[in-house]
Design a protein around this motif. Structure first.
Motif, PDB file in Angstrom:
ATOM      1  N   ARG A 161       0.834  -1.205   0.000  1.00 16.09           N
ATOM      2  CA  ARG A 161       0.000   0.000   0.000  1.00 16.09           C
ATOM      3  C   ARG A 161       0.865   1.250   0.000  1.00 16.09           C
ATOM      4  O   ARG A 161       0.551   2.246  -0.687  1.00 16.09           O
ATOM      5  CB  ARG A 161      -0.915   0.009   1.226  1.00 16.09           C
ATOM      6  N   MET A 162       1.962   1.219   0.745  1.00 14.39           N
ATOM      7  CA  MET A 162       2.861   2.363   0.763  1.00 14.39           C
ATOM      8  C   MET A 162       3.631   2.473  -0.554  1.00 14.39           C
ATOM      9  O   MET A 162       3.858   3.581  -1.058  1.00 14.39           O
ATOM     10  CB  MET A 162       3.827   2.238   1.945  1.00 14.39           C
ATOM     11  N   VAL A 163       4.028   1.334  -1.110  1.00 12.39           N
ATOM     12  CA  VAL A 163       4.766   1.357  -2.373  1.00 12.39           C
ATOM     13  C   VAL A 163       3.905   1.902  -3.500  1.00 12.39           C
ATOM     14  O   VAL A 163       4.388   2.621  -4.388  1.00 12.39           O
ATOM     15  CB  VAL A 163       5.276  -0.061  -2.706  1.00 12.39           C
ATOM     16  N   GLN A 167       0.860   9.548  -3.814  1.00 11.02           N
ATOM     17  CA  GLN A 167       1.688  10.721  -3.565  1.00 11.02           C
ATOM     18  C   GLN A 167       3.127  10.367  -3.212  1.00 11.02           C
ATOM     19  O   GLN A 167       4.063  11.009  -3.698  1.00 11.02           O
ATOM     20  CB  GLN A 167       1.066  11.548  -2.422  1.00 11.02           C
ATOM     21  N   PHE A 168       3.300   9.372  -2.371  1.00 11.78           N
ATOM     22  CA  PHE A 168       4.629   9.097  -1.833  1.00 11.78           C
ATOM     23  C   PHE A 168       5.143   7.698  -2.184  1.00 11.78           C
ATOM     24  O   PHE A 168       6.186   7.285  -1.678  1.00 11.78           O
ATOM     25  CB  PHE A 168       4.613   9.244  -0.299  1.00 11.78           C
ATOM     26  N   GLY A 169       4.432   6.953  -3.035  1.00 15.84           N
ATOM     27  CA  GLY A 169       4.828   5.590  -3.361  1.00 15.84           C
ATOM     28  C   GLY A 169       6.059   5.519  -4.249  1.00 15.84           C
ATOM     29  O   GLY A 169       6.305   6.398  -5.081  1.00 15.84           O
ATOM     30  N   HIS A 178       1.363  10.048 -10.767  1.00 16.37           N
ATOM     31  CA  HIS A 178       0.605  10.084  -9.511  1.00 16.37           C
ATOM     32  C   HIS A 178      -0.624   9.182  -9.649  1.00 16.37           C
ATOM     33  O   HIS A 178      -1.734   9.557  -9.285  1.00 16.37           O
ATOM     34  CB  HIS A 178       0.186  11.518  -9.167  1.00 16.37           C
ATOM     35  N   THR A 179      -0.405   7.983 -10.146  1.00 19.90           N
ATOM     36  CA  THR A 179      -1.494   7.042 -10.392  1.00 19.90           C
ATOM     37  C   THR A 179      -1.976   6.433  -9.075  1.00 19.90           C
ATOM     38  O   THR A 179      -1.175   5.992  -8.250  1.00 19.90           O
ATOM     39  CB  THR A 179      -1.035   5.919 -11.340  1.00 19.90           C
ATOM     40  N   THR A 180      -3.275   6.406  -8.888  1.00 23.62           N
ATOM     41  CA  THR A 180      -3.873   5.727  -7.732  1.00 23.62           C
ATOM     42  C   THR A 180      -4.084   4.258  -8.112  1.00 23.62           C
ATOM     43  O   THR A 180      -5.158   3.864  -8.560  1.00 23.62           O
ATOM     44  CB  THR A 180      -5.206   6.387  -7.352  1.00 23.62           C
TER      45      THR A 180
END
Length: 322
Positions: A161-163, A167-169, A178-180
Protein backbone atom coordinates in the motif's frame (compact mmCIF):
# COMPACT_ATOMS: atom_id res chain seq x y z
CA UNK A 1 18.75 -78.22 0.81
CA UNK A 2 15.39 -76.47 0.97
CA UNK A 3 14.70 -74.49 4.14
CA UNK A 4 11.19 -75.27 5.44
CA UNK A 5 8.89 -72.29 5.86
CA UNK A 6 7.81 -73.55 9.28
CA UNK A 7 11.36 -73.10 10.57
CA UNK A 8 11.04 -69.34 10.23
CA UNK A 9 9.02 -67.02 12.46
CA UNK A 10 6.64 -65.19 10.12
CA UNK A 11 8.90 -65.48 7.02
CA UNK A 12 8.93 -67.83 4.06
CA UNK A 13 11.50 -68.85 1.48
CA UNK A 14 10.81 -69.44 -2.17
CA UNK A 15 12.93 -72.40 -3.21
CA UNK A 16 14.66 -72.64 -6.56
CA UNK A 17 14.38 -75.77 -8.73
CA UNK A 18 17.77 -76.91 -7.46
CA UNK A 19 16.54 -76.91 -3.90
CA UNK A 20 18.49 -73.85 -2.77
CA UNK A 21 16.65 -71.07 -0.99
CA UNK A 22 16.64 -68.13 -3.40
CA UNK A 23 14.15 -65.43 -2.38
CA UNK A 24 13.21 -64.39 1.10
CA UNK A 25 9.93 -62.57 1.54
CA UNK A 26 7.77 -61.62 4.50
CA UNK A 27 4.96 -63.98 5.28
CA UNK A 28 1.28 -63.13 5.46
CA UNK A 29 1.29 -63.49 9.24
CA UNK A 30 4.05 -60.89 9.67
CA UNK A 31 2.38 -58.44 7.27
CA UNK A 32 -0.93 -58.79 9.08
CA UNK A 33 0.69 -58.22 12.47
CA UNK A 34 2.52 -55.14 11.20
CA UNK A 35 -0.70 -53.75 9.77
CA UNK A 36 -2.50 -54.18 13.08
CA UNK A 37 0.35 -52.50 14.97
CA UNK A 38 0.34 -49.59 12.51
CA UNK A 39 -3.40 -49.12 12.90
CA UNK A 40 -3.13 -49.30 16.69
CA UNK A 41 -0.50 -46.56 16.76
CA UNK A 42 -2.26 -44.22 14.30
CA UNK A 43 -5.87 -44.75 15.44
CA UNK A 44 -5.73 -42.41 18.50
CA UNK A 45 -4.33 -39.56 16.39
CA UNK A 46 -6.90 -40.18 13.65
CA UNK A 47 -9.74 -40.15 16.18
CA UNK A 48 -8.57 -36.89 17.80
CA UNK A 49 -7.92 -35.09 14.51
CA UNK A 50 -11.17 -36.42 13.05
CA UNK A 51 -13.17 -35.20 16.04
CA UNK A 52 -11.54 -31.77 15.91
CA UNK A 53 -12.30 -31.44 12.20
CA UNK A 54 -15.71 -33.11 12.23
CA UNK A 55 -17.44 -30.98 14.87
CA UNK A 56 -16.98 -27.52 13.26
CA UNK A 57 -17.65 -28.95 9.80
CA UNK A 58 -20.88 -30.63 10.89
CA UNK A 59 -21.98 -27.53 12.80
CA UNK A 60 -21.21 -25.37 9.76
CA UNK A 61 -23.29 -27.72 7.61
CA UNK A 62 -26.16 -27.56 10.12
CA UNK A 63 -25.92 -23.77 10.28
CA UNK A 64 -26.10 -23.51 6.47
CA UNK A 65 -29.62 -24.96 6.64
CA UNK A 66 -30.63 -22.61 9.46
CA UNK A 67 -31.43 -18.96 10.06
CA UNK A 68 -29.26 -17.30 12.68
CA UNK A 69 -29.18 -13.50 12.90
CA UNK A 70 -28.13 -12.46 16.44
CA UNK A 71 -29.34 -8.87 15.97
CA UNK A 72 -32.93 -9.98 15.40
CA UNK A 73 -33.07 -13.19 17.42
CA UNK A 74 -30.71 -15.36 19.41
CA UNK A 75 -32.54 -18.53 18.32
CA UNK A 76 -31.31 -20.79 15.53
CA UNK A 77 -34.30 -21.79 13.39
CA UNK A 78 -34.49 -24.33 10.59
CA UNK A 79 -34.54 -22.70 7.13
CA UNK A 80 -34.18 -25.68 4.82
CA UNK A 81 -32.70 -24.76 1.44
CA UNK A 82 -33.50 -21.05 1.71
CA UNK A 83 -29.87 -20.03 2.24
CA UNK A 84 -28.71 -22.03 -0.80
CA UNK A 85 -31.57 -20.74 -2.98
CA UNK A 86 -30.66 -17.19 -1.99
CA UNK A 87 -26.98 -17.93 -2.64
CA UNK A 88 -27.46 -19.23 -6.18
CA UNK A 89 -29.91 -16.47 -7.12
CA UNK A 90 -27.96 -13.56 -5.64
CA UNK A 91 -26.12 -11.45 -8.21
CA UNK A 92 -23.64 -10.37 -5.52
CA UNK A 93 -22.49 -13.96 -5.03
CA UNK A 94 -22.23 -14.55 -8.78
CA UNK A 95 -20.15 -11.39 -9.20
CA UNK A 96 -17.91 -12.37 -6.29
CA UNK A 97 -17.31 -15.84 -7.76
CA UNK A 98 -16.47 -14.27 -11.14
CA UNK A 99 -14.03 -11.83 -9.52
CA UNK A 100 -12.38 -14.64 -7.56
CA UNK A 101 -12.05 -16.80 -10.68
CA UNK A 102 -10.53 -13.90 -12.61
CA UNK A 103 -8.07 -13.26 -9.79
CA UNK A 104 -7.17 -16.96 -9.51
CA UNK A 105 -6.46 -17.42 -13.22
CA UNK A 106 -4.38 -14.25 -13.53
CA UNK A 107 -2.43 -14.83 -10.31
CA UNK A 108 -1.63 -18.50 -10.99
CA UNK A 109 -0.57 -17.83 -14.59
CA UNK A 110 1.73 -15.01 -13.51
CA UNK A 111 3.25 -17.10 -10.72
CA UNK A 112 3.84 -20.13 -12.94
CA UNK A 113 5.42 -18.14 -15.78
CA UNK A 114 7.68 -15.97 -13.61
CA UNK A 115 8.43 -18.75 -11.11
CA UNK A 116 9.45 -21.24 -13.79
CA UNK A 117 11.56 -18.65 -15.63
CA UNK A 118 13.36 -17.66 -12.43
CA UNK A 119 13.84 -21.33 -11.51
CA UNK A 120 15.56 -22.07 -14.83
CA UNK A 121 17.81 -18.99 -14.54
CA UNK A 122 18.64 -19.70 -10.90
CA UNK A 123 19.47 -23.33 -11.69
CA UNK A 124 21.90 -22.20 -14.41
CA UNK A 125 23.57 -19.79 -11.96
CA UNK A 126 23.85 -22.43 -9.21
CA UNK A 127 25.15 -25.14 -11.54
CA UNK A 128 27.54 -22.78 -13.31
CA UNK A 129 29.21 -21.49 -10.12
CA UNK A 130 32.83 -22.62 -10.01
CA UNK A 131 34.91 -20.58 -7.53
CA UNK A 132 34.31 -20.24 -3.80
CA UNK A 133 32.98 -16.69 -4.18
CA UNK A 134 30.68 -17.70 -7.01
CA UNK A 135 29.29 -20.62 -5.05
CA UNK A 136 28.70 -18.38 -2.02
CA UNK A 137 26.92 -15.80 -4.18
CA UNK A 138 24.80 -18.54 -5.75
CA UNK A 139 23.79 -19.82 -2.31
CA UNK A 140 22.87 -16.33 -1.12
CA UNK A 141 20.87 -15.74 -4.29
CA UNK A 142 19.21 -19.13 -3.91
CA UNK A 143 18.12 -18.26 -0.37
CA UNK A 144 17.08 -14.62 -0.90
CA UNK A 145 14.10 -15.43 -3.11
CA UNK A 146 12.24 -17.02 -0.19
CA UNK A 147 12.00 -13.69 1.70
CA UNK A 148 8.60 -12.58 0.25
CA UNK A 149 7.10 -15.95 1.17
CA UNK A 150 8.37 -15.56 4.75
CA UNK A 151 6.83 -12.09 5.19
CA UNK A 152 3.38 -12.17 6.88
CA UNK A 153 0.66 -11.55 4.32
CA UNK A 154 -0.86 -8.55 6.12
CA UNK A 155 2.55 -6.92 6.65
CA UNK A 156 3.40 -7.42 2.99
CA UNK A 157 0.03 -6.01 1.91
CA UNK A 158 0.48 -2.84 3.98
CA UNK A 159 4.01 -2.45 2.62
CA UNK A 160 2.60 -2.64 -0.90
CA UNK A 161 0.00 0.00 0.00
CA UNK A 162 2.86 2.36 0.76
CA UNK A 163 4.77 1.36 -2.37
CA UNK A 164 1.69 2.02 -4.53
CA UNK A 165 0.68 5.23 -2.78
CA UNK A 166 -0.33 7.95 -5.26
CA UNK A 167 1.69 10.72 -3.56
CA UNK A 168 4.63 9.10 -1.83
CA UNK A 169 4.83 5.59 -3.36
CA UNK A 170 8.05 4.26 -4.85
CA UNK A 171 6.31 3.07 -8.04
CA UNK A 172 4.97 6.52 -8.90
CA UNK A 173 8.31 8.06 -7.95
CA UNK A 174 10.08 5.79 -10.46
CA UNK A 175 7.49 6.39 -13.19
CA UNK A 176 7.07 10.11 -12.49
CA UNK A 177 3.29 9.76 -12.19
CA UNK A 178 0.60 10.08 -9.51
CA UNK A 179 -1.49 7.04 -10.39
CA UNK A 180 -3.87 5.73 -7.73
CA UNK A 181 -3.05 2.10 -8.45
CA UNK A 182 -5.37 0.53 -5.87
CA UNK A 183 -8.30 2.54 -7.21
CA UNK A 184 -7.59 2.79 -10.94
CA UNK A 185 -6.17 -0.73 -11.34
CA UNK A 186 -7.41 -2.70 -8.31
CA UNK A 187 -7.41 -6.19 -9.86
CA UNK A 188 -3.95 -5.74 -11.36
CA UNK A 189 -2.68 -4.48 -8.01
CA UNK A 190 -3.90 -7.42 -5.92
CA UNK A 191 -2.72 -9.91 -8.57
CA UNK A 192 0.78 -8.41 -8.46
CA UNK A 193 0.81 -8.35 -4.65
CA UNK A 194 -0.38 -11.95 -4.34
CA UNK A 195 2.06 -13.12 -7.02
CA UNK A 196 4.92 -11.37 -5.22
CA UNK A 197 3.92 -13.17 -2.04
CA UNK A 198 3.39 -16.67 -3.45
CA UNK A 199 5.77 -16.79 -6.43
CA UNK A 200 8.72 -17.95 -4.23
CA UNK A 201 6.74 -21.10 -3.41
CA UNK A 202 6.34 -21.86 -7.12
CA UNK A 203 10.01 -21.00 -7.71
CA UNK A 204 11.09 -23.36 -4.92
CA UNK A 205 9.10 -26.29 -6.33
CA UNK A 206 10.12 -25.65 -9.93
CA UNK A 207 13.77 -25.20 -8.96
CA UNK A 208 13.76 -28.65 -7.37
CA UNK A 209 12.19 -30.06 -10.54
CA UNK A 210 14.77 -28.40 -12.80
CA UNK A 211 17.68 -29.49 -10.61
CA UNK A 212 16.47 -33.11 -10.74
CA UNK A 213 16.87 -33.36 -14.54
CA UNK A 214 19.73 -35.66 -15.55
CA UNK A 215 22.74 -33.61 -16.80
CA UNK A 216 23.44 -36.33 -19.37
CA UNK A 217 20.38 -35.19 -21.32
CA UNK A 218 21.89 -31.74 -21.81
CA UNK A 219 25.28 -33.22 -22.67
CA UNK A 220 23.70 -35.38 -25.36
CA UNK A 221 21.76 -32.37 -26.68
CA UNK A 222 24.98 -30.32 -26.90
CA UNK A 223 26.66 -33.13 -28.85
CA UNK A 224 23.73 -33.02 -31.28
CA UNK A 225 24.23 -29.27 -31.72
CA UNK A 226 21.16 -28.10 -29.77
CA UNK A 227 21.42 -24.57 -28.37
CA UNK A 228 20.12 -23.19 -25.09
CA UNK A 229 16.67 -22.33 -26.47
CA UNK A 230 16.28 -25.76 -28.08
CA UNK A 231 17.31 -27.46 -24.83
CA UNK A 232 14.80 -25.35 -22.89
CA UNK A 233 11.83 -26.36 -25.05
CA UNK A 234 12.96 -29.94 -25.77
CA UNK A 235 14.31 -31.04 -22.39
CA UNK A 236 13.65 -28.64 -19.51
CA UNK A 237 10.00 -27.71 -20.00
CA UNK A 238 8.77 -31.23 -20.96
CA UNK A 239 10.60 -32.67 -17.95
CA UNK A 240 9.09 -30.24 -15.43
CA UNK A 241 5.61 -30.07 -17.01
CA UNK A 242 4.00 -32.65 -14.63
CA UNK A 243 5.31 -30.75 -11.60
CA UNK A 244 4.15 -27.49 -13.16
CA UNK A 245 0.60 -28.80 -13.64
CA UNK A 246 0.33 -30.09 -10.07
CA UNK A 247 1.78 -26.85 -8.67
CA UNK A 248 -0.66 -24.78 -10.72
CA UNK A 249 -3.60 -26.86 -9.49
CA UNK A 250 -2.46 -26.56 -5.87
CA UNK A 251 -2.05 -22.80 -6.19
CA UNK A 252 -5.47 -22.51 -7.84
CA UNK A 253 -7.11 -24.16 -4.82
CA UNK A 254 -5.16 -21.93 -2.45
CA UNK A 255 -5.82 -18.71 -4.40
CA UNK A 256 -9.54 -19.35 -4.86
CA UNK A 257 -10.37 -20.27 -1.28
CA UNK A 258 -7.84 -18.33 0.83
CA UNK A 259 -7.39 -14.93 -0.80
CA UNK A 260 -8.60 -12.73 2.05
CA UNK A 261 -5.83 -10.93 3.93
CA UNK A 262 -4.23 -9.32 0.87
CA UNK A 263 -7.53 -7.92 -0.42
CA UNK A 264 -8.73 -6.92 3.05
CA UNK A 265 -5.55 -4.96 3.81
CA UNK A 266 -5.26 -3.21 0.42
CA UNK A 267 -8.48 -2.53 -1.49
CA UNK A 268 -11.02 -3.80 1.06
CA UNK A 269 -12.97 -5.32 -1.82
CA UNK A 270 -13.32 -2.03 -3.67
CA UNK A 271 -13.66 0.18 -5.46
CA UNK A 272 -17.30 -0.89 -5.47
CA UNK A 273 -17.20 -4.66 -5.79
CA UNK A 274 -14.26 -4.81 -8.25
CA UNK A 275 -12.12 -6.92 -5.88
CA UNK A 276 -14.76 -8.41 -3.59
CA UNK A 277 -13.46 -11.97 -3.64
CA UNK A 278 -15.51 -14.85 -2.27
CA UNK A 279 -13.71 -15.28 1.11
CA UNK A 280 -14.17 -11.55 1.73
CA UNK A 281 -17.88 -11.85 0.89
CA UNK A 282 -18.22 -14.69 3.42
CA UNK A 283 -16.53 -12.58 6.10
CA UNK A 284 -18.75 -9.58 5.42
CA UNK A 285 -21.91 -11.69 5.41
CA UNK A 286 -20.99 -13.18 8.77
CA UNK A 287 -19.41 -10.29 10.68
CA UNK A 288 -20.81 -7.17 8.99
CA UNK A 289 -24.38 -8.26 8.23
CA UNK A 290 -24.40 -10.87 11.03
CA UNK A 291 -26.20 -13.38 8.82
CA UNK A 292 -24.44 -16.54 9.93
CA UNK A 293 -26.78 -18.91 8.11
CA UNK A 294 -26.08 -17.38 4.70
CA UNK A 295 -22.38 -17.13 5.53
CA UNK A 296 -22.32 -20.83 6.42
CA UNK A 297 -23.95 -21.72 3.09
CA UNK A 298 -21.35 -19.63 1.28
CA UNK A 299 -18.57 -21.33 3.24
CA UNK A 300 -19.92 -24.79 2.35
CA UNK A 301 -20.00 -23.71 -1.32
CA UNK A 302 -16.37 -22.57 -1.07
CA UNK A 303 -15.48 -25.91 0.51
CA UNK A 304 -17.23 -27.77 -2.32
CA UNK A 305 -15.30 -25.75 -4.91
CA UNK A 306 -12.08 -26.55 -3.06
CA UNK A 307 -12.93 -30.26 -3.10
CA UNK A 308 -13.55 -30.10 -6.85
CA UNK A 309 -10.16 -28.46 -7.39
CA UNK A 310 -8.52 -31.01 -5.08
CA UNK A 311 -10.23 -33.92 -6.85
CA UNK A 312 -9.04 -32.60 -10.19
CA UNK A 313 -5.53 -32.37 -8.76
CA UNK A 314 -5.57 -35.98 -7.54
CA UNK A 315 -7.09 -37.18 -10.81
CA UNK A 316 -4.38 -35.42 -12.82
CA UNK A 317 -1.64 -36.77 -10.57
CA UNK A 318 -2.90 -40.38 -10.72
CA UNK A 319 -3.45 -40.20 -14.46
CA UNK A 320 0.11 -39.00 -15.06
CA UNK A 321 1.47 -41.60 -12.65
CA UNK A 322 -0.37 -44.42 -14.48
Amino acid sequence: MTVPASALDGEAYAASPSGVAAVRRPGARTSSRRSRIGVAFTLPALVVVGAILAYPLLYLLYLSFSTYRPLSSSAVTWAGLDNYVRLFTDSTVANSLAVTLQFTVASVLLEIVIGTTCAVLLANVMLGARGRGSRLAARVLGSAYIIPFAVPAVAGAYAWRMVLDAQFGAVNALLGTHTTWLVSYPMLSIVVIDSWKMMPFVLFVMLAAVMSIEPSQYEAAELDGAGAVRQLFSITLPSVLPVMVITAAFRAVDAFTKVFDTVFATTGGGPGDATRVFPLLIWRTAFTHLDFGSAAAQAITALAISLVFGGALLFTQRRRAS
